[in-house]
Design an enzyme around this catalytic site. Structure first.
Site, short mmCIF file in Angstrom:
data_model
loop_
_atom_site.label_atom_id
_atom_site.label_comp_id
_atom_site.label_asym_id
_atom_site.label_seq_id
_atom_site.Cartn_x
_atom_site.Cartn_y
_atom_site.Cartn_z
N ARG A 164 0.87 -1.24 -0.21
CA ARG A 164 0.08 -0.04 -0.04
C ARG A 164 0.78 1.15 -0.14
O ARG A 164 0.50 2.24 0.51
CB ARG A 164 -0.91 0.11 1.40
CG ARG A 164 -2.10 -1.01 1.03
CD ARG A 164 -3.08 -0.79 0.09
NE ARG A 164 -4.11 -1.90 0.42
CZ ARG A 164 -4.13 -3.03 -0.24
NH1 ARG A 164 -2.95 -3.77 -0.82
NH2 ARG A 164 -5.10 -3.97 -0.12
N SER A 238 -10.88 -0.40 2.81
CA SER A 238 -10.04 -0.70 4.08
C SER A 238 -9.78 0.64 4.55
O SER A 238 -8.99 1.58 3.74
CB SER A 238 -8.82 -1.38 4.11
OG SER A 238 -9.17 -2.70 3.55
N GLU A 335 -4.96 3.83 6.00
CA GLU A 335 -4.70 3.65 4.53
C GLU A 335 -5.29 4.90 3.76
O GLU A 335 -4.73 5.38 2.74
CB GLU A 335 -5.34 2.32 3.98
CG GLU A 335 -4.97 2.08 2.44
CD GLU A 335 -5.98 1.07 1.81
OE1 GLU A 335 -5.73 0.04 2.24
OE2 GLU A 335 -6.56 1.48 1.10
P1 FAD Z 1 -8.55 8.79 -5.32
O1 FAD Z 1 -9.24 8.57 -4.22
O2 FAD Z 1 -9.31 9.85 -6.42
O3 FAD Z 1 -6.97 9.36 -4.95
C1 FAD Z 1 -6.29 8.72 -4.14
C2 FAD Z 1 -5.03 9.45 -3.70
O4 FAD Z 1 -4.26 9.62 -5.10
C3 FAD Z 1 -5.30 10.98 -3.52
O5 FAD Z 1 -4.34 11.25 -2.56
C4 FAD Z 1 -5.20 11.94 -4.75
O6 FAD Z 1 -4.74 12.89 -4.56
C5 FAD Z 1 -4.16 10.82 -5.57
N1 FAD Z 1 -4.37 10.70 -7.01
C6 FAD Z 1 -5.27 10.19 -7.65
N2 FAD Z 1 -5.14 10.19 -8.75
C7 FAD Z 1 -3.91 10.67 -9.09
C8 FAD Z 1 -3.40 10.94 -10.17
N3 FAD Z 1 -3.54 10.62 -11.54
N4 FAD Z 1 -2.02 11.60 -10.03
C9 FAD Z 1 -1.61 11.82 -8.89
N5 FAD Z 1 -2.19 11.61 -7.77
C10 FAD Z 1 -3.41 11.04 -7.75
N6 FAD Z 1 -7.43 -0.51 -2.54
C11 FAD Z 1 -6.51 -1.68 -2.77
O7 FAD Z 1 -5.31 -1.30 -3.02
N7 FAD Z 1 -6.92 -2.85 -2.82
C12 FAD Z 1 -8.66 -3.02 -2.39
O8 FAD Z 1 -8.76 -4.29 -2.63
C13 FAD Z 1 -9.44 -2.05 -2.52
N8 FAD Z 1 -10.85 -2.21 -2.26
C14 FAD Z 1 -11.49 -1.13 -2.09
C15 FAD Z 1 -13.10 -1.40 -1.93
C16 FAD Z 1 -13.73 -0.27 -2.03
C17 FAD Z 1 -15.34 -0.66 -1.67
C18 FAD Z 1 -13.29 0.84 -2.00
C19 FAD Z 1 -14.29 2.14 -1.73
C20 FAD Z 1 -12.17 1.33 -2.16
C21 FAD Z 1 -11.15 0.14 -2.27
N9 FAD Z 1 -9.70 0.31 -2.22
C22 FAD Z 1 -8.98 -0.65 -2.48
C23 FAD Z 1 -9.17 1.70 -2.42
C24 FAD Z 1 -9.35 2.60 -3.69
O9 FAD Z 1 -10.21 1.76 -4.66
C25 FAD Z 1 -7.89 2.49 -4.55
O10 FAD Z 1 -6.84 3.18 -3.42
C26 FAD Z 1 -8.06 3.17 -5.76
O11 FAD Z 1 -6.65 3.08 -6.44
C27 FAD Z 1 -8.15 4.57 -5.66
O12 FAD Z 1 -8.28 5.22 -6.81
P2 FAD Z 1 -9.00 6.45 -7.20
O13 FAD Z 1 -8.79 6.92 -8.37
O14 FAD Z 1 -10.26 6.31 -6.43
O15 FAD Z 1 -8.21 7.51 -6.16
N1 EPU Z 2 -11.30 -10.12 9.73
C1 EPU Z 2 -11.90 -10.29 11.08
N2 EPU Z 2 -13.12 -9.51 11.07
C2 EPU Z 2 -13.34 -8.72 10.19
C3 EPU Z 2 -12.64 -8.63 8.91
C4 EPU Z 2 -11.31 -9.33 9.08
O1 EPU Z 2 -11.41 -10.92 11.90
O2 EPU Z 2 -14.34 -7.85 10.22
C5 EPU Z 2 -10.00 -11.24 9.80
C6 EPU Z 2 -10.30 -12.49 9.39
O3 EPU Z 2 -9.22 -13.27 10.18
C7 EPU Z 2 -10.01 -12.43 7.80
C8 EPU Z 2 -8.69 -11.58 7.72
O4 EPU Z 2 -8.79 -10.51 8.73
O5 EPU Z 2 -9.64 -13.79 7.53
C9 EPU Z 2 -8.48 -11.03 6.40
O6 EPU Z 2 -9.80 -10.41 6.03
P1 EPU Z 2 -10.01 -10.12 4.45
O7 EPU Z 2 -9.73 -11.17 3.41
O8 EPU Z 2 -11.47 -9.50 4.36
O9 EPU Z 2 -8.97 -9.12 4.19
P2 EPU Z 2 -8.28 -7.64 4.90
O10 EPU Z 2 -6.97 -8.25 5.31
O11 EPU Z 2 -9.36 -7.14 6.04
C10 EPU Z 2 -7.06 -7.00 2.60
C11 EPU Z 2 -7.12 -5.69 2.00
C12 EPU Z 2 -8.29 -5.32 0.95
C13 EPU Z 2 -8.36 -6.75 -0.08
C14 EPU Z 2 -8.39 -7.62 0.87
C15 EPU Z 2 -8.45 -9.05 -0.33
C16 EPU Z 2 -5.55 -4.24 3.44
C17 EPU Z 2 -5.66 -2.88 4.39
N3 EPU Z 2 -6.92 -4.52 2.88
O12 EPU Z 2 -8.22 -6.84 3.65
O13 EPU Z 2 -8.10 -4.05 0.26
O14 EPU Z 2 -9.49 -6.42 -0.77
O15 EPU Z 2 -7.26 -7.94 1.63
O16 EPU Z 2 -7.19 -9.14 -0.50
O17 EPU Z 2 -4.59 -4.68 3.01
C18 EPU Z 2 -8.29 -1.76 0.54
O18 EPU Z 2 -7.16 -1.53 0.63
O19 EPU Z 2 -9.21 -0.93 0.50
C19 EPU Z 2 -8.83 -3.16 0.47
C20 EPU Z 2 -10.36 -3.39 0.64
#
Ligand code: FAD
Ligand code: EPU
Length: 339
Positions: A164, A238, A335
């Site tokens: 991240r 997250s 994050e």
């Molecule tokens: P924004 O929110 O628009 O921007 C994020 C940051 O980057 C800000 O600081 C912004 O100023 C900067 N920025 C954006 N675009 C640019 C650019 N072109 N140049 C320079 N700076 C820029 N993330 C994960 O890693 N794994 C996941 O599994 C995951 N699951 C998600 C699930 C949900 C339901 C949600 C809502 C979010 C999740 N995220 C996850 C977080 C998010 O989707 C990612 O971080 C994504 O890459 C953000 O993209 P964005 O375009 O919306 O960024």
């Molecule tokens: N868990 C709990 N309670 C909860 C949630 C999670 O106990 O309410 C524990 C469980 O043991 C579970 C473990 O956490 O097995 C892992 O949970 P999960 O698979 O949902 O993944 P996560 O670690 O919570 C991370 C990323 C997600 C990504 C998933 C799948 C981070 C900060 N988050 O979540 O990324 O989608 O793994 O790979 O690393 C994001 O970055 O926004 C994001 C959603």
């Protein structure tokens, strides 16, 4: 070039937070971006580059210029024996890019299906999910330096990708705007189904010999079952990172909670799921004034049910940070980008 005054950012952030940006402009080419960056408004104000707004929390009105990235285009540039090389405009939607890749038989990004947001933000925090990180399919970034409007190219080795994080979120934070991202995708499927739930979901779907499209479907199903859809419930995924702690800290936790989960990181460190820490501390599903709180199905996700302010959600995150520190001695790190 058009720069608007007093624009609501509510439609532009997945938390659904109301905040007014003093100035707002969108751009669909680097020429347009260069023109905006040389304007008086850009020179005299702080800037907020914006993609899909899915990884930020607006805690107040933005007293500056928001720059919405609309650079489009997905182009196959070259291929070799094993790979396709693709350039993508930073304003393309990430999930649509993954789907298009799959329909063109460009493989490797399937585990990153359904992550919201733009392609341009994907290198910012080296997006990751289900056993894969962006860096595994990454080729290069082209970004405009804000001060000079020069385009710089960053190869993978320049980006300092980590869990991240990247150079764009650390050393050169706020100095560049990403305009284009290059990807190196595979010609032959090389599936990663080792992340527990994927295998299980494929079995539920009755698929014994999965294709990359099947893996994408499985990931979409798993994500949809536990993560709130921002179109229905405001959130930014997250809220905190999973903390990396020393084995001795983890062993202390195990004394009180013998089934505490962890993932190996190195000989001396493990990653503890923050979701587990937050759930164990009693926060999961907690709702404040029927308005905002901690998601019922995933404790790592803070949610805005109605009209919470960004400050209220930030304060909740601070309470969670303090509580986890006092109960487990672990310092969580946010994050989500706080604006
Ligand atoms: P924004 O929110 O628009 O921007 C994020 C940051 O980057 C800000 O600081 C912004 O100023 C900067 N920025 C954006 N675009 C640019 C650019 N072109 N140049 C320079 N700076 C820029 N993330 C994960 O890693 N794994 C996941 O599994 C995951 N699951 C998600 C699930 C949900 C339901 C949600 C809502 C979010 C999740 N995220 C996850 C977080 C998010 O989707 C990612 O971080 C994504 O890459 C953000 O993209 P964005 O375009 O919306 O960024
Ligand atoms: N868990 C709990 N309670 C909860 C949630 C999670 O106990 O309410 C524990 C469980 O043991 C579970 C473990 O956490 O097995 C892992 O949970 P999960 O698979 O949902 O993944 P996560 O670690 O919570 C991370 C990323 C997600 C990504 C998933 C799948 C981070 C900060 N988050 O979540 O990324 O989608 O793994 O790979 O690393 C994001 O970055 O926004 C994001 C959603």
């Amino acid at each position: 070039m058009q720069i608007h005054n007093n624009t609501s950012l509510k439609p532009f952030n997945t938390f659904g937070i109301e905040a007014i940006s003093k100035l707002f402009a969108s751009f669909s080419s680097t020429d347009e971006l260069g023109e905006i960056l040389t304007s008086k408004q850009a020179k005299n104000n702080k800037l907020l580059p914006l993609g899909g707004g899915s990884n930020l929390l607006l805690t107040q009105n933005f007293d500056g210029l928001t720059l919405k990235n609309e650079i489009k285009g997905i182009n196959l540039i070259k291929e070799d024996e094993h790979h396709y090389y693709i350039e993508v405009g930073a304003g393309e939607n990430w999930h649509q890019f993954v789907l298009k890749s799959l329909s063109n038989n460009w493989f490797g990004a399937e585990n990153l299906s359904l992550i919201p947001g733009s392609v341009g933000a994907s290198p910012m925090q080296n997006i990751g999910a289900y056993g894969i990180e962006l860096k595994e399919v990454f080729w290069f970034v082209e970004a405009m330096e804000i001060a000079t409007q020069k385009i710089h190219r960053f190869e993978k080795s320049d980006c300092e990708f980590g869990y991240r994080t990247s150079i764009f979120k650390t050393k050169i934070k706020g100095e560049t705007i990403i305009a284009k991202v290059g990807f190196k995708l595979n010609k032959k499927a090389n599936l990663n189904t080792s992340y527990g739930a994927i295998q299980q979901e494929l079995e539920t779907l009755g698929i014994a010999n999965p294709t990359p499209k099947d893996v994408s479907r499985a990931v979409i199903n798993i994500r949809s079952s536990k993560l709130p859809n921002p179109a229905e419930i405001g959130n930014a995924g997250s809220f905190f990172k999973n903390p990396v702690v020393s084995k001795s800290v983890y062993e202390e936790i195990l004394k009180a909670y013998p089934s505490a989960p962890s993932y190996p990181v190195s000989g001396t460190e493990v990653k503890v799921p923050a979701g587990w820490l937050i759930e164990t501390a009693g926060w999961k599903g907690k709702t404040i004034d029927n308005c905002f709180g901690v998601h019922k199905k995933q404790a790592l996700v803070l949610v805005n049910y109605k009209d919470a302010t960004g400050q209220e959600i930030f304060d909740l995150s601070s309470q969670i940070l303090e509580d986890i520190h006092s109960k487990f001695g672990i310092e969580l790190e946010r994050e989500v980008n706080i604006i």
